[in-house]
Design an enzyme around this catalytic site. Structure first.
Site, PDB file in Angstrom:
ATOM      1  N   ASP A 121      -0.782   2.734  -5.068  1.00 26.03           N
ATOM      2  CA  ASP A 121       0.112   2.042  -6.006  1.00 26.03           C
ATOM      3  C   ASP A 121       1.436   2.787  -6.080  1.00 26.03           C
ATOM      4  O   ASP A 121       1.453   4.011  -6.165  1.00 26.03           O
ATOM      5  CB  ASP A 121      -0.516   1.970  -7.397  1.00 26.03           C
ATOM      6  CG  ASP A 121      -0.050   0.738  -8.174  1.00 26.03           C
ATOM      7  OD1 ASP A 121       1.172   0.510  -8.217  1.00 26.03           O
ATOM      8  OD2 ASP A 121      -0.909   0.034  -8.735  1.00 26.03           O
ATOM      9  N   ASP A 156     -10.297  -6.901  -7.037  1.00 24.28           N
ATOM     10  CA  ASP A 156     -10.640  -5.683  -7.756  1.00 24.28           C
ATOM     11  C   ASP A 156      -9.534  -4.656  -7.614  1.00 24.28           C
ATOM     12  O   ASP A 156      -8.659  -4.762  -6.745  1.00 24.28           O
ATOM     13  CB  ASP A 156     -11.957  -5.111  -7.222  1.00 24.28           C
ATOM     14  CG  ASP A 156     -13.182  -5.747  -7.866  1.00 24.28           C
ATOM     15  OD1 ASP A 156     -13.564  -5.298  -8.947  1.00 24.28           O
ATOM     16  OD2 ASP A 156     -13.731  -6.690  -7.267  1.00 24.28           O
ATOM     17  N   ASP A 157      -9.594  -3.623  -8.448  1.00 19.94           N
ATOM     18  CA  ASP A 157      -8.509  -2.653  -8.513  1.00 19.94           C
ATOM     19  C   ASP A 157      -8.503  -1.655  -7.366  1.00 19.94           C
ATOM     20  O   ASP A 157      -7.482  -1.023  -7.088  1.00 19.94           O
ATOM     21  CB  ASP A 157      -8.591  -1.902  -9.846  1.00 19.94           C
ATOM     22  CG  ASP A 157      -8.388  -2.848 -11.020  1.00 19.94           C
ATOM     23  OD1 ASP A 157      -7.244  -3.273 -11.226  1.00 19.94           O
ATOM     24  OD2 ASP A 157      -9.364  -3.170 -11.707  1.00 19.94           O
ATOM     25  N   CYS A 188       5.584  -2.003 -12.778  1.00 21.54           N
ATOM     26  CA  CYS A 188       4.710  -3.044 -12.238  1.00 21.54           C
ATOM     27  C   CYS A 188       5.300  -4.439 -12.379  1.00 21.54           C
ATOM     28  O   CYS A 188       4.769  -5.392 -11.811  1.00 21.54           O
ATOM     29  CB  CYS A 188       3.347  -2.968 -12.919  1.00 21.54           C
ATOM     30  SG  CYS A 188       2.396  -1.501 -12.473  1.00 21.54           S
ATOM     31  N   GLY A 231       1.973  13.951   1.370  1.00 24.01           N
ATOM     32  CA  GLY A 231       2.252  12.532   1.268  1.00 24.01           C
ATOM     33  C   GLY A 231       3.212  12.076   2.354  1.00 24.01           C
ATOM     34  O   GLY A 231       3.294  12.688   3.423  1.00 24.01           O
ATOM     35  N   HIS A 232       3.959  11.036   2.057  1.00 24.54           N
ATOM     36  CA  HIS A 232       4.874  10.460   3.047  1.00 24.54           C
ATOM     37  C   HIS A 232       6.128   9.975   2.328  1.00 24.54           C
ATOM     38  O   HIS A 232       6.060   9.450   1.219  1.00 24.54           O
ATOM     39  CB  HIS A 232       4.203   9.284   3.770  1.00 24.54           C
ATOM     40  CG  HIS A 232       5.048   8.710   4.867  1.00 24.54           C
ATOM     41  ND1 HIS A 232       5.338   9.401   6.025  1.00 24.54           N
ATOM     42  CD2 HIS A 232       5.660   7.512   4.974  1.00 24.54           C
ATOM     43  CE1 HIS A 232       6.095   8.645   6.801  1.00 24.54           C
ATOM     44  NE2 HIS A 232       6.305   7.495   6.181  1.00 24.54           N
ATOM     45  N   SER A 233       7.279  10.169   2.972  1.00 25.24           N
ATOM     46  CA  SER A 233       8.549   9.745   2.383  1.00 25.24           C
ATOM     47  C   SER A 233       9.371   8.986   3.406  1.00 25.24           C
ATOM     48  O   SER A 233       9.247   9.205   4.618  1.00 25.24           O
ATOM     49  CB  SER A 233       9.337  10.963   1.880  1.00 25.24           C
ATOM     50  OG  SER A 233       9.674  11.811   2.964  1.00 25.24           O
ATOM     51  N   ASP A 248      -6.395   2.866 -11.046  1.00 28.37           N
ATOM     52  CA  ASP A 248      -7.191   1.952 -10.230  1.00 28.37           C
ATOM     53  C   ASP A 248      -8.561   2.533  -9.890  1.00 28.37           C
ATOM     54  O   ASP A 248      -9.528   1.795  -9.730  1.00 28.37           O
ATOM     55  CB  ASP A 248      -6.442   1.616  -8.941  1.00 28.37           C
ATOM     56  CG  ASP A 248      -5.304   0.629  -9.166  1.00 28.37           C
ATOM     57  OD1 ASP A 248      -5.318  -0.054 -10.206  1.00 28.37           O
ATOM     58  OD2 ASP A 248      -4.414   0.552  -8.314  1.00 28.37           O
TER      59      ASP A 248
END
Length: 331
Positions: free
Chosen positions: A69, A51-52, A19, A140-142, A92
């Site tokens: 994230d 906000d998160d 982070c 997901g995505h790559s 989050d």
């Protein structure tokens, strides 16, 4: 993994780590200033106060929580990096009082530079954390990326009448912190020297699930998680949104073993220094010097929850008071 892959130090393939590689908070706020959609009606929590996660009311007395994230490697071990990134992404949802339901992977990988068998270890780490959290991980995505990056987009559920919001802090309320600080300086030392700090990895891979549930059970209505903007940065955002001043009892703030030594030896990230520069105009530091301020602004990765209220097992590190000229005061 092959023997060659085991010798690769992932942190050397990224300009920053975890982070700490976030866009600085002041710059980020300037970017999104004209893009903010006020919360209201079905959008209960939007971008107004930082906000998160976003929270949207749906039928049946429930709300959807959505967040994403990802970041560059914070440790060299690919499996641990996957676990840390997934724990951080799920945080989050917990930070607003929700429970994660499903996550999808977000992956950037320099396929011509780093072996692909490392990717499997990263994804395995994320999957294991999802399983531990009871959260489905589905695809997901790559993309082919010059720097390795990994994280998750997470969807969860919450009770719209029992949320933890960043603008819910009220004067007279104690402030609790559920994980010790110091991850940032230890990770910076790891990147520079290759030393491994199990205490930092354990902290970063501990889910904030139990802390979130404990906060809700205690009747808390205000919280945020402590990540890239450091304790001071996230507490400043909470105080600003809530219209209060946060007083920090510096002696009560817990740190991981080795954090002060890492600071002494100069292992401070650029992100930490930017955090301190951002909050300094709003800070009454009192008698405390630069080293203490840098630790309090240390850019955390997968840090704990900062809760307006008392919860079992978490130290009280300060309290909220009516708004003063400075929104942060150290005592």
């Amino acid at each position: 993994m092959t023997e060659t892959a085991k010798r690769i130090r992932l942190t050397q393939y990224a300009h920053g780590g975890g982070c700490a590689c976030k866009i600085p908070p002041g710059e980020l706020e300037a970017i999104v200033a004209g893009l903010v959609t006020s919360a209201g009606d079905d959008l209960i929590v939007g971008l107004d106060d930082g906000d998160d996660a976003a929270v949207v009311r749906i039928e049946g007395g429930r709300a959807i929580v959505a967040t994403a994230d990802f970041f560059t490697p914070v440790v060299d071990d690919p499996y641990d990096w996957g676990r840390i990134a997934a724990t951080n992404a799920l945080s989050d949802v917990y930070a607003v009082g929700g429970e994660p339901v499903v996550a999808v992977n977000l992956l950037g990988w320099p396929r011509d530079t780093l072996p692909m068998d490392l990717v499997k270890e990263v994804l395995r780490g994320g999957l294991d954390v999802g399983r531990a959290a009871g959260c489905h991980v589905a695809g997901g995505h790559s993309v082919d990326d010059p720097e390795p990056k990994y994280g998750m987009a997470v969807t969860g559920l919450a009770d719209p009448e029992r949320l933890l919001r960043i603008d819910g802090g009220r004067a007279g309320t104690p402030i609790s912190l559920t994980k010790p600080l110091g991850v940032g300086v230890l990770n910076t030392r790891h990147k520079a020297t290759g030393e491994v700090f199990p205490q930092a990895i354990e902290a970063m891979t501990t889910l904030n699930r139990d802390a979130s549930r404990a906060a809700l059970a205690a009747g808390a209505v205000c919280a945020t998680d402590v990540t890239g903007f450091g304790l001071l940065g996230h507490l400043y955002k909470l105080a600003r949104a809530s219209g209060v001043t946060a007083v920090v009892d510096v002696a009560a703030v817990p740190y991981l073993e080795g954090a002060r030594e890492a600071l002494r030896d100069g292992h401070v990230s650029g992100g930490t220094r930017r955090n301190l520069d951002w909050v300094r105009p709003h800070l009454n530091a009192g008698r405390f010097g630069e080293d203490e301020l840098l630790l309090l602004a240390d850019a955390q990765t997968s840090g704990g929850l900062l809760v307006a209220g008392e919860i079992p097992g978490a130290p009280v590190i300060g309290h909220l008071v009516p708004r003063e000229p400075a929104m942060l005061r150290l005592a």
